[in-house]
Design a protein around this motif. Structure first.
Motif, PDB file in Angstrom:
ATOM      1  N   ALA A  75      -3.682  -6.445  -6.263  1.00  0.00           N
ATOM      2  CA  ALA A  75      -3.149  -5.609  -5.440  1.00  0.00           C
ATOM      3  C   ALA A  75      -3.211  -6.105  -4.203  1.00  0.00           C
ATOM      4  CB  ALA A  75      -4.929  -5.668  -5.586  1.00  0.00           C
ATOM      5  N   GLY A  76      -3.064  -7.689  -4.146  1.00  0.00           N
ATOM      6  CA  GLY A  76      -2.107  -7.683  -2.616  1.00  0.00           C
ATOM      7  C   GLY A  76      -1.293  -7.764  -2.776  1.00  0.00           C
ATOM      8  N   MET A  77       0.058  -7.624  -3.583  1.00  0.00           N
ATOM      9  CA  MET A  77       0.898  -7.450  -3.895  1.00  0.00           C
ATOM     10  C   MET A  77       1.319  -5.466  -3.282  1.00  0.00           C
ATOM     11  SD  MET A  77       2.334  -9.852  -6.563  1.00  0.00           S
ATOM     12  CE  MET A  77       4.122  -9.536  -6.353  1.00  0.00           C
ATOM     13  N   LEU A  78       0.685  -4.736  -3.984  1.00  0.00           N
ATOM     14  CA  LEU A  78       0.757  -3.787  -4.453  1.00  0.00           C
ATOM     15  C   LEU A  78       0.207  -2.535  -2.776  1.00  0.00           C
ATOM     16  CD1 LEU A  78       1.011  -0.876  -5.126  1.00  0.00           C
ATOM     17  CD2 LEU A  78      -1.441  -1.204  -6.038  1.00  0.00           C
ATOM     18  N   GLY A  79      -1.166  -3.475  -2.377  1.00  0.00           N
ATOM     19  CA  GLY A  79      -1.161  -3.519  -0.814  1.00  0.00           C
ATOM     20  C   GLY A  79       0.136  -3.112   0.419  1.00  0.00           C
ATOM     21  N   GLU A  80       0.810  -4.210   0.035  1.00  0.00           N
ATOM     22  CA  GLU A  80       2.167  -4.602   1.081  1.00  0.00           C
ATOM     23  C   GLU A  80       3.183  -4.020   1.022  1.00  0.00           C
ATOM     24  OE1 GLU A  80       2.863  -8.355   0.173  1.00  0.00           O
ATOM     25  OE2 GLU A  80       2.199  -9.440   1.027  1.00  0.00           O
ATOM     26  N   ILE A  82       2.380  -0.207  -0.843  1.00  0.00           N
ATOM     27  CA  ILE A  82       1.686   1.166  -0.550  1.00  0.00           C
ATOM     28  C   ILE A  82       1.240   1.182   0.916  1.00  0.00           C
ATOM     29  CG2 ILE A  82       2.486   1.957  -2.672  1.00  0.00           C
ATOM     30  CD1 ILE A  82      -1.197   1.941  -2.196  1.00  0.00           C
ATOM     31  N   GLY A  83       0.942  -0.601   2.478  1.00  0.00           N
ATOM     32  CA  GLY A  83       0.110  -0.415   2.624  1.00  0.00           C
ATOM     33  C   GLY A  83      -1.658   0.068   2.595  1.00  0.00           C
ATOM     34  N   ARG A  84      -1.674  -1.647   2.981  1.00  0.00           N
ATOM     35  CA  ARG A  84      -3.559  -2.148   2.958  1.00  0.00           C
ATOM     36  C   ARG A  84      -4.462  -1.256   3.434  1.00  0.00           C
ATOM     37  NH1 ARG A  84      -1.406  -6.943   3.685  1.00  0.00           N
ATOM     38  NH2 ARG A  84      -1.280  -6.469   6.141  1.00  0.00           N
ATOM     39  N   ARG A  85      -4.062   0.167   3.957  1.00  0.00           N
ATOM     40  CA  ARG A  85      -4.761   0.973   4.513  1.00  0.00           C
ATOM     41  C   ARG A  85      -5.158   2.328   3.269  1.00  0.00           C
ATOM     42  NH1 ARG A  85      -7.343   4.317   8.387  1.00  0.00           N
ATOM     43  NH2 ARG A  85      -7.943   6.408   7.178  1.00  0.00           N
ATOM     44  N   ARG A  86      -3.987   2.354   2.690  1.00  0.00           N
ATOM     45  CA  ARG A  86      -3.989   3.578   1.210  1.00  0.00           C
ATOM     46  C   ARG A  86      -4.209   3.002   0.321  1.00  0.00           C
ATOM     47  NH1 ARG A  86       2.430   5.760   0.778  1.00  0.00           N
ATOM     48  NH2 ARG A  86       1.043   6.360   2.764  1.00  0.00           N
ATOM     49  N   LEU A  87      -4.215   1.960  -0.091  1.00  0.00           N
ATOM     50  CA  LEU A  87      -4.745   1.437  -1.532  1.00  0.00           C
ATOM     51  C   LEU A  87      -6.468   1.275  -0.592  1.00  0.00           C
ATOM     52  CD1 LEU A  87      -4.399  -0.852  -3.856  1.00  0.00           C
ATOM     53  CD2 LEU A  87      -4.525  -3.002  -2.437  1.00  0.00           C
ATOM     54  N   LEU A  88      -6.612   0.620   0.019  1.00  0.00           N
ATOM     55  CA  LEU A  88      -8.178   0.758   0.252  1.00  0.00           C
ATOM     56  C   LEU A  88      -8.903   1.839  -0.319  1.00  0.00           C
ATOM     57  CD1 LEU A  88     -10.228  -1.081   1.150  1.00  0.00           C
ATOM     58  CD2 LEU A  88     -10.112  -0.246   3.039  1.00  0.00           C
ATOM     59  N   THR A 126     -10.857  -6.021  -1.983  1.00  0.00           N
ATOM     60  CA  THR A 126     -11.971  -6.615  -1.227  1.00  0.00           C
ATOM     61  C   THR A 126     -10.726  -7.650  -0.753  1.00  0.00           C
ATOM     62  OG1 THR A 126     -11.868  -7.729  -3.283  1.00  0.00           O
ATOM     63  CG2 THR A 126     -13.608  -7.435  -2.333  1.00  0.00           C
ATOM     64  N   THR A 127      -9.093  -7.355  -1.188  1.00  0.00           N
ATOM     65  CA  THR A 127      -8.173  -8.100  -0.948  1.00  0.00           C
ATOM     66  C   THR A 127      -7.679  -6.919   0.436  1.00  0.00           C
ATOM     67  OG1 THR A 127      -7.600  -8.602  -3.237  1.00  0.00           O
ATOM     68  CG2 THR A 127      -5.599  -8.061  -1.905  1.00  0.00           C
ATOM     69  N   SER A 128      -7.399  -6.307   0.134  1.00  0.00           N
ATOM     70  CA  SER A 128      -7.408  -4.963   1.136  1.00  0.00           C
ATOM     71  C   SER A 128      -7.983  -5.134   2.460  1.00  0.00           C
ATOM     72  CB  SER A 128      -7.409  -3.512   0.652  1.00  0.00           C
ATOM     73  OG  SER A 128      -6.750  -2.683   0.355  1.00  0.00           O
ATOM     74  N   SER A 129      -9.641  -5.370   2.390  1.00  0.00           N
ATOM     75  CA  SER A 129     -10.056  -5.596   3.430  1.00  0.00           C
ATOM     76  C   SER A 129     -10.209  -6.905   4.271  1.00  0.00           C
ATOM     77  CB  SER A 129     -11.851  -5.339   3.448  1.00  0.00           C
ATOM     78  OG  SER A 129     -12.161  -5.938   2.588  1.00  0.00           O
ATOM     79  N   VAL A 130     -10.022  -7.775   3.750  1.00  0.00           N
ATOM     80  CA  VAL A 130      -9.647  -9.065   4.062  1.00  0.00           C
ATOM     81  C   VAL A 130      -8.429  -9.096   4.442  1.00  0.00           C
ATOM     82  CG1 VAL A 130      -9.269 -11.475   3.760  1.00  0.00           C
ATOM     83  CG2 VAL A 130     -11.309 -10.296   2.447  1.00  0.00           C
ATOM     84  N   GLY A 131      -7.261  -8.356   3.975  1.00  0.00           N
ATOM     85  CA  GLY A 131      -6.253  -7.908   5.012  1.00  0.00           C
ATOM     86  C   GLY A 131      -6.193  -7.437   6.247  1.00  0.00           C
ATOM     87  N   LEU A 132      -6.752  -6.153   5.367  1.00  0.00           N
ATOM     88  CA  LEU A 132      -6.766  -5.107   7.007  1.00  0.00           C
ATOM     89  C   LEU A 132      -7.764  -6.022   8.704  1.00  0.00           C
ATOM     90  CD1 LEU A 132      -7.582  -1.593   5.309  1.00  0.00           C
ATOM     91  CD2 LEU A 132      -5.318  -2.264   6.531  1.00  0.00           C
ATOM     92  N   ARG A 342       0.099 -11.787   4.178  1.00  0.00           N
ATOM     93  CA  ARG A 342      -1.378 -12.271   3.570  1.00  0.00           C
ATOM     94  C   ARG A 342      -1.173 -11.549   2.939  1.00  0.00           C
ATOM     95  NH1 ARG A 342      -2.862 -10.222   9.196  1.00  0.00           N
ATOM     96  NH2 ARG A 342      -2.373 -11.919   9.712  1.00  0.00           N
ATOM     97  N   GLY A 343      -0.999  -9.824   2.584  1.00  0.00           N
ATOM     98  CA  GLY A 343      -1.394  -9.734   0.568  1.00  0.00           C
ATOM     99  C   GLY A 343      -1.633 -10.621  -0.538  1.00  0.00           C
ATOM    100  N   ARG A 344      -0.453 -10.975  -0.364  1.00  0.00           N
ATOM    101  CA  ARG A 344       0.132 -11.814  -1.397  1.00  0.00           C
ATOM    102  C   ARG A 344      -1.407 -13.235  -1.745  1.00  0.00           C
ATOM    103  NH1 ARG A 344       4.348 -15.545  -2.425  1.00  0.00           N
ATOM    104  NH2 ARG A 344       5.588 -15.339  -0.561  1.00  0.00           N
ATOM    105  N   ILE A 345      -1.217 -13.933  -0.563  1.00  0.00           N
ATOM    106  CA  ILE A 345      -1.396 -14.977  -0.296  1.00  0.00           C
ATOM    107  C   ILE A 345      -3.561 -14.935  -0.633  1.00  0.00           C
ATOM    108  CG2 ILE A 345      -2.873 -16.812   1.082  1.00  0.00           C
ATOM    109  CD1 ILE A 345       0.602 -17.038  -0.013  1.00  0.00           C
ATOM    110  N   VAL A 346      -4.084 -13.439   0.231  1.00  0.00           N
ATOM    111  CA  VAL A 346      -4.980 -13.295   0.149  1.00  0.00           C
ATOM    112  C   VAL A 346      -5.696 -12.535  -1.145  1.00  0.00           C
ATOM    113  CG1 VAL A 346      -6.914 -11.615   1.067  1.00  0.00           C
ATOM    114  CG2 VAL A 346      -5.279 -12.462   2.547  1.00  0.00           C
TER     115      VAL A 346
END
Length: 414
Positions: A75-80, A82-88, A126-132, A342-346
Motif C-alpha cells: 500500500a505504501g508503494m502504491l500510494g507513491e 497513484i497518490g496517497r489521497r487517491r489510494l485513501l 492507515t498507511t495513507s492516513s499517516v503519510g498524508l 514516506r510511503g514505503r517506510i510508513v
C-alpha cells in the motif's frame, strides 16, 4: 485533501477538516477488530458444523490485523505511484463495502474472507492516513494531529466494545452494522475539495528535492523506531489481554470487573495519547522511556495487588503507556523520514507493528502457561519495561555525547 506534487513546504498546514478525517482512520482499525470480539461465543454455536470451527472462528477477530500487516508495504508503494489521497479514497470504498458484508453472509469462510478483505483496505487506509498527516501538517500541528489519531483510536475502543456487546446480545450480525460508518467517511473524502499537499506525496524515489540531492535515510534511527515499536507491542500490550485471568486468579470476580478494567485501560490510552504535551520537552526516546515506565509500573500494580482499586489504577497506567507509544513513534518516524520515502517506510512500519500486535497475545499466553500464574508471568514484562527504560536512557546519553551527533538531533540519536 489532494496530494498533488508541489515543492516542499510550498503550502501551509491543512485545516481541521483534513485533520479530523485523517484522525478517524485509525479508529476504523480498532472498530473492525472489536466488533467481532463479543460475538465469538455466538459464532461458535451458529457455525458449530464448520470444519475446524474452534480454530477458525477466533480468526474472525485477528484476520483484519494480519491483512493489514501483509498489505501495508504494498500500500505504501502504491500510494507513491497513484497518490496517497487517491489510494485513501479507493481503499475506503473497499472497506465500506466489505466491512459490513458479514451482516448478510451465512457462510463462515465467506465471512472470514470479507474480514480479510476489509483488513487489506485498512492496511492501505492507515498507511495513507499517516503519510498524508505528514504531507499536510508539520511541526506542532503534525504532532497534535498524530496524538489525536491515537486518542481517537483508543476512544473508539471504549465506545465500540460497549455498543458491540449490547448489539451482540440481540444478534451476532448486528455489531457489523457499526462498520457502516465507512460510507459517510467515504462521502466526506470524496466531497472534500482538493487541497495541495505541502510535500510531493507521490514523487519517485531518488528524485532531487529543492535542487539538491535526495535526503538519505537515517537507517539507524529508523531501526531504533522499528525495534521500539516491536518491543513496546510485546511488553506493554500483553497485560491488557490477561486482566480477566488476573481477576479470576485473585478471586475478585471476573466478568464485570474485567469489562470495567478494560474500559479504564482504554480511557488511560486516550489520556496517554492526548496528554503527550505534558512530556513535550523530552526527546522522542525520552518520551518512549516514560511510556515504558508507565507500562511497567502499571503492570507491577496489576500483578501484585490483591484489591480492586490498585489494579484499576495499574490498568489505567498500562493504558497511558499504550496510548503514548503509537503517536510518539509515528511523530518520530515522520520527522526523520524524507518525504520522498514516506510511503514505503510508513508501510513497512505498519507491517512490522501489526505483526508484533498479532504476536503479542500469543506470546503472552505462552509465557502465562509456563508460569506459576498469570499474575506471576507479568514479572517478565516488568523486568523488560525496566530494561527498556535503562537501555533507552543509556543509548540517548551516548548519542547525545557522541562526536558525530548533530545539535538538532543529538537527543534522538541511537
Amino acid at each position: 485533501m489532494a496530494d498533488a506534487p508541489t515543492s516542499l513546504d510550498s503550502a501551509p498546514d491543512a485545516g481541521w477538516v483534513q485533520g479530523v478525517l485523517l484522525a478517524i482512520i485509525p479508529a476504523m482499525v480498532v472498530m473492525t477488530v472489536i466488533t467481532a470480539i463479543p460475538i465469538i461465543p455466538r459464532l461458535l454455536v451458529v457455525f458449530a458444523d464448520t470444519p475446524n470451527a474452534k480454530a477458525l472462528i477466533p480468526m474472525a477477530v485477528v484476520a483484519p490485523t494480519l491483512a493489514i500487516a501483509f498489505s501495508s508495504i504494498a500500500a505504501g508503494m502504491l500510494g507513491e505511484r497513484i497518490g496517497r489521497r487517491r489510494l485513501l479514497e479507493i481503499s475506503t470504498a473497499l472497506f465500506a463495502v466489505t466491512a459490513i458484508l458479514p451482516f448478510w453472509l451465512s457462510s463462515f469462510p465467506l465471512i472470514l474472507l470479507s474480514r480479510a478483505a476489509a483488513g487489506v483496505a485498512l492496511g492501505a487506509m492507515t498507511t495513507s492516513s499517516v503519510g498524508l498527516t505528514g504531507d499536510y501538517f508539520s511541526g506542532a500541528a503534525r504532532q497534535r494531529w498524530l496524538a489525536i489519531q491515537g486518542g481517537a483510536a483508543a476512544a473508539a475502543g471504549v465506545v465500540t466494545s460497549a455498543i458491540a456487546g449490547a448489539l451482540g446480545d440481540i444478534s451476532w450480525r448486528l455489531p457489523f452494522l457499526l462498520l457502516a460508518v465507512g460510507f459517510p467517511l467515504l462521502a466526506a473524502l470524496l466531497l472534500l475539495p482538493p487541497r495541495r499537499a505541502a510535500v510531493p506525496a507521490h514523487a519517485g524515489h531518488g528524485e532531487e528535492v529543492e535542487g539538491g540531492a535526495a535526503e538519505p535515510l537515517p537507517w539507524m534511527t529508523l531501526a531504533a523506531i522499528f525495534a521500539l515499536g516491536i518491543f513496546g507491542s510485546l511488553i506493554i500490550f500483553p497485560p491488557a489481554y490477561e486482566l480477566g485471568l488476573v481477576f479470576q486468579e485473585k478471586k475478585l470476580g471476573a466478568a464485570t470487573l474485567t469489562g470495567l478494567a478494560t474500559a479504564v485501560l482504554a480511557a488511560g490510552g486516550v489520556a496517554g495519547a492526548m496528554g503527550l504535551r505534558i512530556v513535550g520537552r523530552l526527546s522522542a526516546p525520552g518520551k518512549m522511556a516514560v511510556a515504558f515506565g508507565m507500562g511497567g509500573v502499571g503492570t507491577l500494580m496489576v500483578s501484585v495487588s490483591g484489591q480492586i482499586a490498585p489494579i484499576m489504577i495499574g490498568a489505567a497506567a498500562v493504558g497511558v503507556g499504550q496510548g503514548m507509544i503509537g503517536p510518539i513513534l509515528s511523530i518520530w518516524l515522520l520527522d526523520r523520514t524524507p518525504a520522498l520515502e514516506r510511503g514505503r517506510i510508513v508501510g513497512l512500519y505498519s507491517t512490522v507493528f501489526f505483526l508484533a500486535q498479532f504476536a503479542a497475545p500469543v506470546i503472552a499466553g505462552w509465557i502465562a502457561a509456563r508460569s506459576a500464574s498469570t499474575a506471576s508471568s507479568m514479572f517478565y514484562y516488568e523486568i523488560a519495561s525496566a530494561a527498556a527504560v535503562v537501555l533507552i536512557a543509556a543509548m540517548s546519553i551516548r548519542g547525545a555525547s557522541g562526536p558525530s551527533a548533530s545539535p538538532g538531533r543529538a537527543a534522538e540519536t541511537f
